[in-house]
Write an enzyme that holds these catalytic residues in place. Structure first.
Site, PDB file in Angstrom:
ATOM      1  N   HIS A  74       6.140   8.340   5.375  1.00 27.59           N
ATOM      2  CA  HIS A  74       6.849   8.029   4.134  1.00 27.59           C
ATOM      3  C   HIS A  74       7.611   9.215   3.568  1.00 27.59           C
ATOM      4  O   HIS A  74       8.294   9.073   2.558  1.00 27.59           O
ATOM      5  CB  HIS A  74       5.866   7.500   3.090  1.00 27.59           C
ATOM      6  CG  HIS A  74       5.341   6.135   3.429  1.00 27.59           C
ATOM      7  ND1 HIS A  74       6.163   5.066   3.676  1.00 27.59           N
ATOM      8  CD2 HIS A  74       4.084   5.679   3.599  1.00 27.59           C
ATOM      9  CE1 HIS A  74       5.432   3.996   3.957  1.00 27.59           C
ATOM     10  NE2 HIS A  74       4.163   4.343   3.930  1.00 27.59           N
ATOM     11  N   ASP A 133      -1.685   0.610   0.292  1.00 28.60           N
ATOM     12  CA  ASP A 133      -1.573  -0.475   1.276  1.00 28.60           C
ATOM     13  C   ASP A 133      -2.827  -1.344   1.284  1.00 28.60           C
ATOM     14  O   ASP A 133      -2.725  -2.572   1.428  1.00 28.60           O
ATOM     15  CB  ASP A 133      -1.307   0.101   2.671  1.00 28.60           C
ATOM     16  CG  ASP A 133       0.153   0.458   2.851  1.00 28.60           C
ATOM     17  OD1 ASP A 133       1.010  -0.366   2.511  1.00 28.60           O
ATOM     18  OD2 ASP A 133       0.441   1.573   3.317  1.00 28.60           O
TER      19      ASP A 133
END
Ligand code: 3PY
Ligand code: MG
Length: 248
Positions: free
Chosen positions: A47, A172
């Site tokens: 990310h 997540d």
């Protein structure tokens, strides 16, 4: 071999402190490593804005300090894992591990035959006097448990030989369990999931870490018995400091 910095912290039966770097600038790594209180630097190649060329610069920037360097990557990409290890990284944190089979593929990508599938690179693995097979066994392997499937299969994931431990991705995992996105979480169902993952890892004698975006939450997770904590995440740290910079 700098994986020993992280392992020696664990050998002292205490938690290891990760500096999580997502901004693709080696100067940040130099600052974080130079702070002197981190056991490992994580280069976030999933990310963050760190590609392979930048990762190499970051690794070299960290090299002046006694610190372990890991990369967080998006998948069990054996080519990327082999490249990172050849470049000199000490290990990998792999996002979204859903099964023991995936954990086995990650471990295999870090070990040479007959234990694994990693290709032998003459430059790194062939350093005179070194034993490449032994060095590969020291590579740190941390799959992330951050989905309902990962939670369901956590016992078999942590049981995989060569897996050092697992890292929880609260954002997540929350999305996958239907509790939405977030970090530094205290909702009861999320804490129950975190506890289940940590206890599963500890039952197998493996480590468990959890991502955080504040030093306070990292301190709390250290007190709760996690083995990897994240007291510094560059983007959040910079945002927090920017928030205090408004003079009026
Ligand atoms: C998550 O929270 O899902 C993460 O992967 C943190 O980096
Ligand atoms: Mg995640």
């Amino acid at each position: 071999m700098t994986s020993t910095h992280l392992r020696s912290r664990w050998d002292q039966r205490t938690y290891a402190r990760l500096a999580w770097v997502s901004i693709g600038d080696p100067q940040l790594v130099e600052l974080a490593a130079g702070a002197g209180h981190f056991d490992a630097i994580v280069l976030d190649m999933q990310h963050g804005t760190i590609d392979q060329a930048v990762a190499l610069q970051c690794l070299r920037a960290a090299g002046r300090w006694p610190v372990t360097v890991l990369a967080r990557i998006a998948s069990d990409d054996a080519d990327l894992i082999g490249w990172l290890l050849d470049a000199g990284l000490d290990g990998v944190i792999v996002a979204m591990c859903q099964s023991a089979q995936m954990a086995q593929r990650i471990v295999a990508a870090t070990r040479y035959a007959p234990e694994g599938t990693r290709s032998y690179g003459v430059f790194r693995a062939g350093t005179p006097g070194s034993d490449p097979l032994a060095a590969a066994r020291e590579v740190i392997v941390i799959p992330m448990v951050e989905s309902a499937a990962g939670l369901q299969h956590v016992d078999s994931i942590v049981a995989v030989d060569g897996v050092d431990g697992v890292l929880i991705g609260p954002g997540d995992l929350g999305l996958s369990l239907g509790h939405g996105v977030g970090q530094n979480r205290t909702e009861l169902p999320m804490v129950a999931a975190f506890d289940a993952i940590r206890e599963a890892a500890h039952r197998q004698g493996k480590r468990c870490g959890i991502f955080a975006t504040t030093p306070d939450y990292a301190r709390q997770t250290a007190a709760e018995g996690y083995d990897l904590v994240v007291p510094w995440y560059d983007s959040a740290a910079i945002k927090a400091s920017l928030a205090t910079s408004a003079l009026d």
